[in-house]
Write a protein that holds these residues in place. Structure first.
Motif, PDB file in Angstrom:
ATOM      1  N   ALA A   6       0.867  -1.183   0.000  1.00 60.22           N
ATOM      2  CA  ALA A   6       0.000   0.000   0.000  1.00 60.22           C
ATOM      3  C   ALA A   6       0.896   1.223   0.000  1.00 60.22           C
ATOM      4  CB  ALA A   6      -0.871   0.009   1.252  1.00 60.22           C
ATOM      5  N   ILE A   7       0.589   2.178  -0.869  1.00 55.22           N
ATOM      6  CA  ILE A   7       1.382   3.412  -0.936  1.00 55.22           C
ATOM      7  C   ILE A   7       0.550   4.526  -0.324  1.00 55.22           C
ATOM      8  CG2 ILE A   7       2.512   5.019  -2.539  1.00 55.22           C
ATOM      9  CD1 ILE A   7       3.326   2.638  -4.134  1.00 55.22           C
ATOM     10  N   ILE A   8       0.909   4.917   0.889  1.00 54.36           N
ATOM     11  CA  ILE A   8       0.064   5.879   1.614  1.00 54.36           C
ATOM     12  C   ILE A   8       0.900   7.021   2.213  1.00 54.36           C
ATOM     13  CG2 ILE A   8      -1.775   4.221   2.144  1.00 54.36           C
ATOM     14  CD1 ILE A   8      -0.630   3.811   4.842  1.00 54.36           C
ATOM     15  N   SER A   9       0.204   8.062   2.667  1.00 60.76           N
ATOM     16  CA  SER A   9       0.977   9.180   3.222  1.00 60.76           C
ATOM     17  C   SER A   9       0.279   9.973   4.318  1.00 60.76           C
ATOM     18  CB  SER A   9       1.343  10.166   2.108  1.00 60.76           C
ATOM     19  OG  SER A   9       0.204  10.848   1.646  1.00 60.76           O
ATOM     20  N   GLY A  10      -1.014   9.909   4.388  1.00 58.52           N
ATOM     21  CA  GLY A  10      -1.705  10.817   5.305  1.00 58.52           C
ATOM     22  C   GLY A  10      -1.997  12.106   4.564  1.00 58.52           C
ATOM     23  N   GLY A  15       3.239  12.860  -3.269  1.00 58.18           N
ATOM     24  CA  GLY A  15       3.922  12.114  -4.340  1.00 58.18           C
ATOM     25  C   GLY A  15       3.566  10.629  -4.355  1.00 58.18           C
ATOM     26  N   LYS A  16       2.392  10.277  -3.820  1.00 56.76           N
ATOM     27  CA  LYS A  16       1.983   8.858  -3.796  1.00 56.76           C
ATOM     28  C   LYS A  16       1.784   8.310  -5.210  1.00 56.76           C
ATOM     29  CE  LYS A  16      -1.597   9.829  -1.249  1.00 56.76           C
ATOM     30  NZ  LYS A  16      -1.248  11.213  -0.918  1.00 56.76           N
ATOM     31  N   THR A  17       0.989   9.032  -6.003  1.00 57.39           N
ATOM     32  CA  THR A  17       0.695   8.547  -7.350  1.00 57.39           C
ATOM     33  C   THR A  17       1.976   8.522  -8.192  1.00 57.39           C
ATOM     34  OG1 THR A  17      -1.525   9.440  -7.148  1.00 57.39           O
ATOM     35  CG2 THR A  17      -0.770   8.955  -9.372  1.00 57.39           C
ATOM     36  N   THR A  18       2.763   9.581  -8.078  1.00 58.61           N
ATOM     37  CA  THR A  18       4.050   9.644  -8.793  1.00 58.61           C
ATOM     38  C   THR A  18       4.919   8.452  -8.400  1.00 58.61           C
ATOM     39  OG1 THR A  18       3.900  12.051  -8.747  1.00 58.61           O
ATOM     40  CG2 THR A  18       6.080  11.131  -9.180  1.00 58.61           C
ATOM     41  N   SER A  19       4.945   8.130  -7.110  1.00 54.57           N
ATOM     42  CA  SER A  19       5.788   7.023  -6.639  1.00 54.57           C
ATOM     43  C   SER A  19       5.230   5.676  -7.082  1.00 54.57           C
ATOM     44  CB  SER A  19       5.910   7.061  -5.111  1.00 54.57           C
ATOM     45  OG  SER A  19       6.569   8.240  -4.726  1.00 54.57           O
ATOM     46  N   ALA A  20       3.904   5.503  -7.027  1.00 57.02           N
ATOM     47  CA  ALA A  20       3.314   4.219  -7.455  1.00 57.02           C
ATOM     48  C   ALA A  20       3.688   3.965  -8.911  1.00 57.02           C
ATOM     49  CB  ALA A  20       1.800   4.249  -7.275  1.00 57.02           C
ATOM     50  N   ILE A  21       3.530   4.979  -9.744  1.00 57.65           N
ATOM     51  CA  ILE A  21       3.820   4.826 -11.170  1.00 57.65           C
ATOM     52  C   ILE A  21       5.312   4.585 -11.415  1.00 57.65           C
ATOM     53  CG2 ILE A  21       3.935   6.129 -13.357  1.00 57.65           C
ATOM     54  CD1 ILE A  21       1.200   7.337 -12.572  1.00 57.65           C
ATOM     55  N   ASN A  22       6.145   5.372 -10.768  1.00 58.68           N
ATOM     56  CA  ASN A  22       7.575   5.267 -11.064  1.00 58.68           C
ATOM     57  C   ASN A  22       8.250   4.064 -10.404  1.00 58.68           C
ATOM     58  OD1 ASN A  22       8.326   7.517 -12.946  1.00 58.68           O
ATOM     59  ND2 ASN A  22       7.106   8.594 -11.402  1.00 58.68           N
ATOM     60  N   LEU A  23       7.746   3.624  -9.261  1.00 68.89           N
ATOM     61  CA  LEU A  23       8.274   2.375  -8.687  1.00 68.89           C
ATOM     62  C   LEU A  23       7.808   1.199  -9.538  1.00 68.89           C
ATOM     63  CD1 LEU A  23       7.742   2.641  -4.818  1.00 68.89           C
ATOM     64  CD2 LEU A  23       9.897   2.742  -6.068  1.00 68.89           C
ATOM     65  N   GLY A  24       6.530   1.237  -9.929  1.00 67.06           N
ATOM     66  CA  GLY A  24       5.968   0.148 -10.732  1.00 67.06           C
ATOM     67  C   GLY A  24       6.684  -0.004 -12.060  1.00 67.06           C
ATOM     68  N   VAL A  34       4.681  -6.902 -12.350  1.00 69.94           N
ATOM     69  CA  VAL A  34       4.065  -5.936 -11.429  1.00 69.94           C
ATOM     70  C   VAL A  34       2.737  -5.399 -11.972  1.00 69.94           C
ATOM     71  CG1 VAL A  34       5.561  -4.127 -12.409  1.00 69.94           C
ATOM     72  CG2 VAL A  34       4.503  -3.713 -10.234  1.00 69.94           C
ATOM     73  N   ILE A  35       1.825  -5.122 -11.067  1.00 66.53           N
ATOM     74  CA  ILE A  35       0.585  -4.433 -11.454  1.00 66.53           C
ATOM     75  C   ILE A  35       0.405  -3.228 -10.524  1.00 66.53           C
ATOM     76  CG2 ILE A  35      -1.950  -4.565 -11.654  1.00 66.53           C
ATOM     77  CD1 ILE A  35      -1.766  -7.457 -12.356  1.00 66.53           C
ATOM     78  N   ILE A  36       0.141  -2.062 -11.122  1.00 69.14           N
ATOM     79  CA  ILE A  36      -0.129  -0.853 -10.325  1.00 69.14           C
ATOM     80  C   ILE A  36      -1.647  -0.688 -10.273  1.00 69.14           C
ATOM     81  CG2 ILE A  36       0.262   1.627 -10.089  1.00 69.14           C
ATOM     82  CD1 ILE A  36       2.557   1.316 -12.177  1.00 69.14           C
ATOM     83  N   ILE A  37      -2.164  -0.527  -9.072  1.00 69.41           N
ATOM     84  CA  ILE A  37      -3.616  -0.397  -8.934  1.00 69.41           C
ATOM     85  C   ILE A  37      -3.988   0.992  -8.444  1.00 69.41           C
ATOM     86  CG2 ILE A  37      -5.633  -1.311  -7.707  1.00 69.41           C
ATOM     87  CD1 ILE A  37      -4.305  -3.913  -7.633  1.00 69.41           C
ATOM     88  N   ASP A  38      -5.000   1.561  -9.040  1.00 71.44           N
ATOM     89  CA  ASP A  38      -5.496   2.838  -8.538  1.00 71.44           C
ATOM     90  C   ASP A  38      -6.487   2.579  -7.408  1.00 71.44           C
ATOM     91  OD1 ASP A  38      -6.127   5.404  -8.068  1.00 71.44           O
ATOM     92  OD2 ASP A  38      -6.308   5.975 -10.174  1.00 71.44           O
ATOM     93  N   GLY A  39      -5.963   2.628  -6.193  1.00 68.18           N
ATOM     94  CA  GLY A  39      -6.808   2.406  -5.024  1.00 68.18           C
ATOM     95  C   GLY A  39      -7.336   3.725  -4.488  1.00 68.18           C
ATOM     96  N   ILE A 116      -0.449  -0.539  -4.621  1.00 71.18           N
ATOM     97  CA  ILE A 116      -1.752   0.139  -4.595  1.00 71.18           C
ATOM     98  C   ILE A 116      -1.580   1.602  -4.204  1.00 71.18           C
ATOM     99  CG2 ILE A 116      -4.151   0.048  -3.822  1.00 71.18           C
ATOM    100  CD1 ILE A 116      -3.825  -2.779  -2.974  1.00 71.18           C
ATOM    101  N   ASP A 117      -1.872   2.462  -5.158  1.00 75.46           N
ATOM    102  CA  ASP A 117      -1.849   3.907  -4.894  1.00 75.46           C
ATOM    103  C   ASP A 117      -3.091   4.216  -4.062  1.00 75.46           C
ATOM    104  OD1 ASP A 117      -1.326   6.641  -5.050  1.00 75.46           O
ATOM    105  OD2 ASP A 117      -2.423   6.875  -6.936  1.00 75.46           O
ATOM    106  N   SER A 118      -2.968   5.106  -3.067  1.00 78.75           N
ATOM    107  CA  SER A 118      -4.166   5.345  -2.266  1.00 78.75           C
ATOM    108  C   SER A 118      -4.484   6.822  -2.135  1.00 78.75           C
ATOM    109  CB  SER A 118      -4.023   4.689  -0.899  1.00 78.75           C
ATOM    110  OG  SER A 118      -3.368   5.563  -0.032  1.00 78.75           O
ATOM    111  N   ALA A 119      -5.646   7.080  -1.574  1.00 76.03           N
ATOM    112  CA  ALA A 119      -6.096   8.461  -1.370  1.00 76.03           C
ATOM    113  C   ALA A 119      -5.344   9.065  -0.179  1.00 76.03           C
ATOM    114  CB  ALA A 119      -7.588   8.459  -1.098  1.00 76.03           C
ATOM    115  N   ALA A 120      -5.489  10.361  -0.002  1.00 75.65           N
ATOM    116  CA  ALA A 120      -4.926  11.021   1.183  1.00 75.65           C
ATOM    117  C   ALA A 120      -5.839  10.714   2.373  1.00 75.65           C
ATOM    118  CB  ALA A 120      -4.837  12.515   0.945  1.00 75.65           C
ATOM    119  N   GLY A 121      -5.380  11.087   3.569  1.00 76.03           N
ATOM    120  CA  GLY A 121      -6.201  10.887   4.756  1.00 76.03           C
ATOM    121  C   GLY A 121      -6.104   9.465   5.271  1.00 76.03           C
TER     122      GLY A 121
END
Ligand SMILES: Nc1ncnc2c1ncn2[C@@H]1O[C@H](COP(=O)(O)OP(=O)(O)O)[C@@H](O)[C@H]1O
Ligand SMILES: [Mg+2]
Length: 255
Positions: A6-10, A15-24, A34-39, A116-121
């Motif tokens: 899970a790629i999260i930040s609070g 840079g969560k989405t940027t990191s999910a895409i670039n790590l993937g 690898v599969i990148i998911i828009d969570g 899995i890219d995730s929302a803020a919060g």
């Protein structure tokens, strides 16, 4: 064994989405499956970033039992596989999170790494993603507001008994107004997986709807995302000095 991260930040915009895409895409470049998911189901953007804003079948359809998982997997021109989420407000209103564990199980059968890219919060959406993940990657910027939220996120993942794989500090500039790396380490008490500098190549790659490793492979952002993904695979790669020293600084440094 397959792993879900899970790629999260609070905090938002770290840079969560940027990191999910670039790590993937870096993992894919290294030959990994690898599969990148828009969570980020309420405000999705993986598809937008990779030039597939509107696709017929999304994660939402799979969650609601309207489509099979395989039908929601798309291949970006870079060869990286993604599962986008729906941009339609109608779909967003009826997300069935209860189907996530089943989807997670199926994904682990077909690929090795799931990001899995995730929302803020730290709301229901993010908690459901943490719940189905094996390990957590925290994204933060070197500033107090982001670090404070990262700390909250770490506490939540600990309460949920999920291990932290590491912290990725993004948009690092080494400015005096930023928190120092030792202070960040002390505060978060978690390993640093990578340090990604502020780099205009990221913005350019996003305008080109691609990952920085493909559009600007020589950029510092591409190189640091690549080494971060190698660390994710368990390789012992040293963290590179985050800031390139200027000529004069180097001269002084030697003396
Ligand atoms: N290393 C970087 N250098 C420059 N800009 C960056 C970098 N990482 C992210 N950004 C920019 O920061 C903004 C937020 O990034 P994004 O990945 O969308 O964050 P989040 O998904 O956490 O909301 C975007 O405009 C993106 O272009
Ligand atoms: Mg995002």
């Amino acid at each position: 064994m397959s792993k879900i991260y899970a790629i999260i930040s609070g905090k938002g915009g770290t840079g969560k989405t940027t990191s999910a895409i670039n790590l993937g895409t870096s993992l894919n470049h290294l030959g990994e499956n690898v599969i990148i998911i828009d969570g980020n189901l309420s405000t999705p953007n993986i598809g937008i970033h990779l030039g597939a804003p509107i696709v017929p079948i999304t994660l939402n359809h799979v969650l609601n039992g309207q489509a099979k998982l395989e039908e929601a997997i798309y291949e970006h021109e870079s060869g990286t596989k993604i599962i986008p989420a729906s941009l339609s407000l109608k779909e967003i209103g009826k997300i069935n999170y209860k189907a996530l564990p089943d989807i997670a199980k199926k994904l682990k059968r077909i690929t090795d790494h799931i990001l899995i890219d995730s929302a803020a919060g730290l709301g229901k959406e993010v908690k459901s993603i943490i719940q189905v993940s094996d390990e957590i990657i925290i994204i933060t910027n070197p500033e107090i507001a982001a670090i404070t939220d990262a700390l909250k996120t770490i506490k939540l993942t600990q309460e949920m008994n999920k291990p932290i794989k590491g912290i990725i500090i993004t948009r690092y500039q080494g400015k005096e107004t930023e928190m120092s790396l030792p202070n960040i380490k002390d505060m978060l008490e978690s390993p640093i997986l990578g340090i990604i500098p502020e780099d205009v190549a990221i913005k350019k790659s996003q305008a080109m709807k691609n990952a920085v490793i493909h559009t600007h492979p020589k950029s510092r952002a591409a190189k640091t995302y690549l080494t971060t993904s190698r660390r994710l695979l368990g390789e012992d790669v040293e963290i590179e000095p985050p800031i390139r020293l200027g000529f004069w600084k180097r001269l002084f440094g030697k003396g």
